[in-house]
Design a protein around this motif. Structure first.
Motif, PDB file in Angstrom:
ATOM      1  N   MET A   1       0.835  -1.206   0.000  1.00 45.64           N
ATOM      2  CA  MET A   1       0.000   0.000   0.000  1.00 45.64           C
ATOM      3  C   MET A   1       0.868   1.253   0.000  1.00 45.64           C
ATOM      4  SD  MET A   1      -3.026  -1.179   2.577  1.00 45.64           S
ATOM      5  CE  MET A   1      -3.986   0.312   2.449  1.00 45.64           C
ATOM      6  N   CYS A   2       1.931   1.244   0.795  1.00 49.38           N
ATOM      7  CA  CYS A   2       2.844   2.389   0.818  1.00 49.38           C
ATOM      8  C   CYS A   2       3.526   2.573  -0.537  1.00 49.38           C
ATOM      9  CB  CYS A   2       3.895   2.206   1.910  1.00 49.38           C
ATOM     10  SG  CYS A   2       3.241   2.332   3.577  1.00 49.38           S
ATOM     11  N   ILE A   3       3.922   1.482  -1.158  1.00 46.45           N
ATOM     12  CA  ILE A   3       4.565   1.557  -2.475  1.00 46.45           C
ATOM     13  C   ILE A   3       3.585   2.120  -3.513  1.00 46.45           C
ATOM     14  CG2 ILE A   3       5.513   0.149  -4.353  1.00 46.45           C
ATOM     15  CD1 ILE A   3       6.709  -1.653  -2.137  1.00 46.45           C
ATOM     16  N   HIS A   4       2.327   1.694  -3.452  1.00 42.97           N
ATOM     17  CA  HIS A   4       1.318   2.182  -4.392  1.00 42.97           C
ATOM     18  C   HIS A   4       1.120   3.697  -4.253  1.00 42.97           C
ATOM     19  CE1 HIS A   4      -2.256   2.173  -6.888  1.00 42.97           C
ATOM     20  NE2 HIS A   4      -2.906   2.819  -5.924  1.00 42.97           N
ATOM     21  N   VAL A   5       0.992   4.171  -3.017  1.00 45.87           N
ATOM     22  CA  VAL A   5       0.815   5.609  -2.799  1.00 45.87           C
ATOM     23  C   VAL A   5       2.049   6.372  -3.262  1.00 45.87           C
ATOM     24  CG1 VAL A   5       0.540   7.407  -1.028  1.00 45.87           C
ATOM     25  CG2 VAL A   5      -0.886   5.364  -0.967  1.00 45.87           C
ATOM     26  N   ASN A   6       3.233   5.851  -2.976  1.00 39.76           N
ATOM     27  CA  ASN A   6       4.453   6.512  -3.414  1.00 39.76           C
ATOM     28  C   ASN A   6       4.518   6.598  -4.944  1.00 39.76           C
ATOM     29  OD1 ASN A   6       7.012   7.754  -3.042  1.00 39.76           O
ATOM     30  ND2 ASN A   6       8.011   5.801  -3.407  1.00 39.76           N
ATOM     31  N   ASN A   7       4.118   5.537  -5.625  1.00 34.28           N
ATOM     32  CA  ASN A   7       4.098   5.561  -7.092  1.00 34.28           C
ATOM     33  C   ASN A   7       3.102   6.585  -7.617  1.00 34.28           C
ATOM     34  OD1 ASN A   7       6.059   3.608  -7.245  1.00 34.28           O
ATOM     35  ND2 ASN A   7       4.603   1.924  -7.470  1.00 34.28           N
TER      36      ASN A   7
ATOM     37  N   LYS B   1      -8.390   4.544  -0.841  1.00 33.79           N
ATOM     38  CA  LYS B   1      -8.295   5.506   0.266  1.00 33.79           C
ATOM     39  C   LYS B   1      -8.982   4.965   1.510  1.00 33.79           C
ATOM     40  CE  LYS B   1      -8.136   9.486  -2.815  1.00 33.79           C
ATOM     41  NZ  LYS B   1      -8.813  10.698  -3.273  1.00 33.79           N
ATOM     42  N   ILE B   2     -10.136   4.335   1.334  1.00 36.17           N
ATOM     43  CA  ILE B   2     -10.868   3.770   2.469  1.00 36.17           C
ATOM     44  C   ILE B   2     -10.112   2.591   3.062  1.00 36.17           C
ATOM     45  CG2 ILE B   2     -12.992   2.576   3.134  1.00 36.17           C
ATOM     46  CD1 ILE B   2     -14.421   4.398   1.071  1.00 36.17           C
ATOM     47  N   VAL B   3      -9.549   1.743   2.209  1.00 35.60           N
ATOM     48  CA  VAL B   3      -8.754   0.608   2.697  1.00 35.60           C
ATOM     49  C   VAL B   3      -7.523   1.108   3.459  1.00 35.60           C
ATOM     50  CG1 VAL B   3      -7.362  -1.349   1.938  1.00 35.60           C
ATOM     51  CG2 VAL B   3      -9.613  -0.990   0.975  1.00 35.60           C
TER      52      VAL B   3
ATOM     53  N   PHE C   1      -6.898  -0.170   7.184  1.00 38.36           N
ATOM     54  CA  PHE C   1      -5.882  -1.194   7.387  1.00 38.36           C
ATOM     55  C   PHE C   1      -4.451  -0.711   7.510  1.00 38.36           C
ATOM     56  CE2 PHE C   1      -9.275  -3.557   5.103  1.00 38.36           C
ATOM     57  CZ  PHE C   1      -9.627  -4.380   6.157  1.00 38.36           C
ATOM     58  N   CYS C   2      -4.179   0.531   7.184  1.00 38.64           N
ATOM     59  CA  CYS C   2      -2.792   0.976   7.218  1.00 38.64           C
ATOM     60  C   CYS C   2      -2.592   2.119   8.199  1.00 38.64           C
ATOM     61  CB  CYS C   2      -2.325   1.367   5.819  1.00 38.64           C
ATOM     62  SG  CYS C   2      -0.556   1.657   5.726  1.00 38.64           S
ATOM     63  N   SER C   3      -3.181   3.256   7.903  1.00 37.27           N
ATOM     64  CA  SER C   3      -2.957   4.435   8.740  1.00 37.27           C
ATOM     65  C   SER C   3      -4.228   5.261   8.785  1.00 37.27           C
ATOM     66  CB  SER C   3      -1.811   5.275   8.170  1.00 37.27           C
ATOM     67  OG  SER C   3      -1.721   6.510   8.841  1.00 37.27           O
ATOM     68  N   PHE C   4      -4.755   5.452   9.980  1.00 36.04           N
ATOM     69  CA  PHE C   4      -5.975   6.234  10.155  1.00 36.04           C
ATOM     70  C   PHE C   4      -5.771   7.663   9.664  1.00 36.04           C
ATOM     71  CE2 PHE C   4      -9.024   8.652  12.756  1.00 36.04           C
ATOM     72  CZ  PHE C   4     -10.190   8.013  12.364  1.00 36.04           C
TER      73      PHE C   4
END
Length: 71
Positions: A32-38, A51-53, A57-60
């Motif tokens: 998920m972090c890699i996807h956002v960074n890309n 965004k909802i996931v 599941f990652c960071s509120f």
């Protein structure tokens, strides 16, 4: 918009590092972090579902920042 995404990405990284003691969450948090960074790099859109996931599941905080980026 790019700055808000970068701040959300930083919160996602912090959350991933904090959850690093448990290996199972890293299975979905790192991709998920890699996807956002890309998406930050290429300027592409991030879907509402992702965004909802991220929120769940990652960071509120990161998820909320991604959700409000279009406002």
């Amino acid at each position: 918009k790019k700055t808000l995404r970068t701040v959300a990405f930083v919160f996602m990284i912090i959350s991933t590092v904090v959850c690093g003691f448990a290996l199972i969450p890293l299975i979905w948090m790192i991709p998920m972090c890699i996807h956002v960074n890309n998406r930050i790099k290429d300027g592409g859109e991030i879907s509402l579902g992702f965004k909802i996931v991220t929120l769940l599941f990652c960071s509120f905080v990161g998820g909320i920042l991604l959700l409000i980026e279009d406002i």
